[in-house]
Enzyme design. Sequence first.
Site, PDB file in Angstrom:
ATOM      1  N   LYS A 169       0.851  -1.187   0.000  1.00  7.14           N
ATOM      2  CA  LYS A 169       0.000   0.000   0.000  1.00  7.14           C
ATOM      3  C   LYS A 169       0.891   1.242   0.000  1.00  7.14           C
ATOM      4  O   LYS A 169       1.510   1.566   1.015  1.00  7.14           O
ATOM      5  CB  LYS A 169      -0.901   0.013   1.246  1.00  7.14           C
ATOM      6  CG  LYS A 169      -1.988   1.063   1.145  1.00  7.14           C
ATOM      7  CD  LYS A 169      -2.503   1.529   2.491  1.00  7.14           C
ATOM      8  CE  LYS A 169      -1.557   2.463   3.166  1.00  7.14           C
ATOM      9  NZ  LYS A 169      -1.279   3.713   2.431  1.00  7.14           N
ATOM     10  N   GLU A 242      10.855   1.383   9.731  1.00  8.93           N
ATOM     11  CA  GLU A 242      11.877   2.377   9.353  1.00  8.93           C
ATOM     12  C   GLU A 242      11.235   3.735   9.553  1.00  8.93           C
ATOM     13  O   GLU A 242      10.371   4.142   8.767  1.00  8.93           O
ATOM     14  CB  GLU A 242      12.282   2.207   7.883  1.00  8.93           C
ATOM     15  CG  GLU A 242      12.919   0.875   7.543  1.00  8.93           C
ATOM     16  CD  GLU A 242      14.279   0.664   8.193  1.00  8.93           C
ATOM     17  OE1 GLU A 242      14.832   1.617   8.769  1.00  8.93           O
ATOM     18  OE2 GLU A 242      14.765  -0.476   8.122  1.00  8.93           O
ATOM     19  N   CYS A 276      14.500  10.340   5.096  1.00  6.95           N
ATOM     20  CA  CYS A 276      14.638  10.032   6.519  1.00  6.95           C
ATOM     21  C   CYS A 276      16.084  10.224   6.947  1.00  6.95           C
ATOM     22  O   CYS A 276      16.347  10.631   8.077  1.00  6.95           O
ATOM     23  CB  CYS A 276      14.125   8.627   6.820  1.00  6.95           C
ATOM     24  SG  CYS A 276      14.905   7.349   5.852  1.00  6.95           S
ATOM     25  N   GLU A 372      11.932  16.484  13.532  1.00  7.81           N
ATOM     26  CA  GLU A 372      12.373  16.137  12.181  1.00  7.81           C
ATOM     27  C   GLU A 372      11.657  17.060  11.201  1.00  7.81           C
ATOM     28  O   GLU A 372      10.445  16.965  11.020  1.00  7.81           O
ATOM     29  CB  GLU A 372      12.042  14.683  11.865  1.00  7.81           C
ATOM     30  CG  GLU A 372      12.473  14.329  10.460  1.00  7.81           C
ATOM     31  CD  GLU A 372      12.178  12.894  10.054  1.00  7.81           C
ATOM     32  OE1 GLU A 372      11.120  12.364  10.448  1.00  7.81           O
ATOM     33  OE2 GLU A 372      12.995  12.340   9.304  1.00  7.81           O
TER      34      GLU A 372
HETATM   35  P1  ADP Z   1       4.154  10.655   6.602  1.00  6.51           P
HETATM   36  O1  ADP Z   1       5.146   9.794   5.899  1.00  6.51           O
HETATM   37  O2  ADP Z   1       3.281  11.491   5.761  1.00  6.51           O
HETATM   38  O3  ADP Z   1       4.584  11.300   7.880  1.00  6.51           O
HETATM   39  P2  ADP Z   1       2.837   8.346   7.673  1.00  6.51           P
HETATM   40  O4  ADP Z   1       3.947   7.843   8.445  1.00  6.51           O
HETATM   41  O5  ADP Z   1       1.512   8.507   8.318  1.00  6.51           O
HETATM   42  O6  ADP Z   1       3.034   9.725   7.043  1.00  6.51           O
HETATM   43  O7  ADP Z   1       2.649   7.524   6.319  1.00  6.51           O
HETATM   44  C1  ADP Z   1       3.366   6.425   5.912  1.00  6.51           C
HETATM   45  C2  ADP Z   1       2.416   5.353   5.426  1.00  6.51           C
HETATM   46  O8  ADP Z   1       1.623   4.916   6.526  1.00  6.51           O
HETATM   47  C3  ADP Z   1       1.414   5.796   4.366  1.00  6.51           C
HETATM   48  O9  ADP Z   1       1.300   4.767   3.416  1.00  6.51           O
HETATM   49  C4  ADP Z   1       0.139   5.982   5.168  1.00  6.51           C
HETATM   50  O10 ADP Z   1      -1.039   5.830   4.391  1.00  6.51           O
HETATM   51  C5  ADP Z   1       0.254   4.851   6.154  1.00  6.51           C
HETATM   52  N1  ADP Z   1      -0.582   4.968   7.354  1.00  6.51           N
HETATM   53  C6  ADP Z   1      -1.280   6.036   7.815  1.00  6.51           C
HETATM   54  N2  ADP Z   1      -1.906   5.744   8.961  1.00  6.51           N
HETATM   55  C7  ADP Z   1      -1.617   4.467   9.251  1.00  6.51           C
HETATM   56  C8  ADP Z   1      -1.951   3.570  10.331  1.00  6.51           C
HETATM   57  N3  ADP Z   1      -2.721   3.927  11.349  1.00  6.51           N
HETATM   58  N4  ADP Z   1      -1.447   2.310  10.290  1.00  6.51           N
HETATM   59  C9  ADP Z   1      -0.631   1.920   9.284  1.00  6.51           C
HETATM   60  N5  ADP Z   1      -0.288   2.726   8.254  1.00  6.51           N
HETATM   61  C10 ADP Z   1      -0.765   3.974   8.229  1.00  6.51           C
END
Ligand code: ADP
Length: 468
Positions: A169, A242, A276, A372
């Site tokens: 995803k 990560e 990152c 960050e």
């Molecule tokens: P960003 O990288 O924008 O700070 P996230 O860490 O939220 O955002 O996003 C990284 C991935 O995690 C995306 O694919 C996002 O759709 C997904 N994501 C968002 N909420 C959740 C959740 N509760 N559990 C697992 N994956 C999530």
Amino acid sequence: MQINTRMLIDGELVDGADTLDVTNPATAAPFITVARADAEQLDKAVAAAKAAAPAWAALGWEARGALLSRLADALEAQRDEMARLLTTEQGKPIRQATGEVIGAIYQLRYYAAQRGEPRVIKETESFRVIEHRTPLGVVAAITPWNFPLLMVVQKIAPALVSGNTVVAKPAATTPVCALKLAELAAGIFPAGVLNIIVDANDLGGALSAHPDVAKVSFTGSTATGRRVMAAGADALKRITLELGGNDAAIILDDVDAKDIAPKIFNGAMVNAGQVCLAIKRVYAPASMYDELCSELARLAAEATVDDGFNQGAQVGPVQNRMQYEKLLDLLADSAANGKVIAGGQPVDRDGYFIAPTIVRDIADDARLVREEQFGPILPVLSYESLDEVVSRANDSEYGLGGTIWTSDTDRGIEVAMRIDSGTVWVNQHLNLPFDVPFGGSKQSGIGREGGDEGIQAYTQPHIINVAL
Ligand code: ADP
């Protein structure tokens, strides 16, 4: 040219229950509408992966690797097209986008060549112990928007070659490259082995908590990483996280500020700082501080900020509105708590452009130093002694990367040994060979990707202990 907008579920390219508009960050306008899954399609993808798992595991490393090689060939044939999609949805300069696609191709080939046959790990006169590494089952690959192709490949390649099936995803703001990969993969893998679905940032929780998902490999923010870990607790899922970093670049007093400044600048501004492992804070000796600050400010003022498709663009837009707004807020806070010597403003044009910004005379507890930033805004701090700077660099909840810059390699290694993070580079930045494990200490993550350790994270030891 036809862009695939459909997801890959159970071997078929399918429309979504819903749709999702994807925005070009260089214009802030939607450029395509793609398929978006609902919870039922997510379940279908997981069920297809589960059903495909036994036959895929039984196929063996060589046959699985051969199919990954075919995906590498297919991607190579579409390299330039993929790079164009990447710049369009993510914003990075086309040269960086092409580099990302090439990295993904190399990565597929690297993992395609991996083998993990059973091996004897102990043998005496009376018994023999064989370690057979078996796949985990269905792997969820959840990825962010800074490297929309590379991150997906970095997870699906080791997961697939080691015999797992996958539901991937991508991030909701960058699904287009992943859907292109889905199109390429559709004719290559048996149905269900690789599924790629799209959400609107609403299915990550359900995917990571799904009872039929054995492992979640996640790259993203530390805050979301915590949720993934919590979601996996009930089923005791395997997880690889990560997460964020706040990497310090420590400049020792034996280098020339003018020589080092471009390397620091590029290490901080690559992909508009949305890495990152980008340099997120710079520590310079007090004796060099003024000179380094003005060199960095000059480079920032001279940098070409532009649409990634335009010739000479060095820094593209940031990828999405949420991040752009977060950075505007951080700019205001940095101006209030430090001295902005370059940039400090959004660029006056459409799209999410922020002028490369250098901030000096800022306190260690300012937000720009503690948090960050994930954008083209760099704080520069001054230090007096090595012990002091090592302790300030380590004073962070993060521990992903870091760099030491010196004309004395041995001294560089000595300082690097004292930095509490997963990777520390000396006199270089972002060198990430696929056969070297990479990941975070502290709250920058759990587990490693890359190297033997990275592959082992997609398998478990299955011990056969035989009496002789
Ligand atoms: P960003 O990288 O924008 O700070 P996230 O860490 O939220 O955002 O996003 C990284 C991935 O995690 C995306 O694919 C996002 O759709 C997904 N994501 C968002 N909420 C959740 C959740 N509760 N559990 C697992 N994956 C999530």
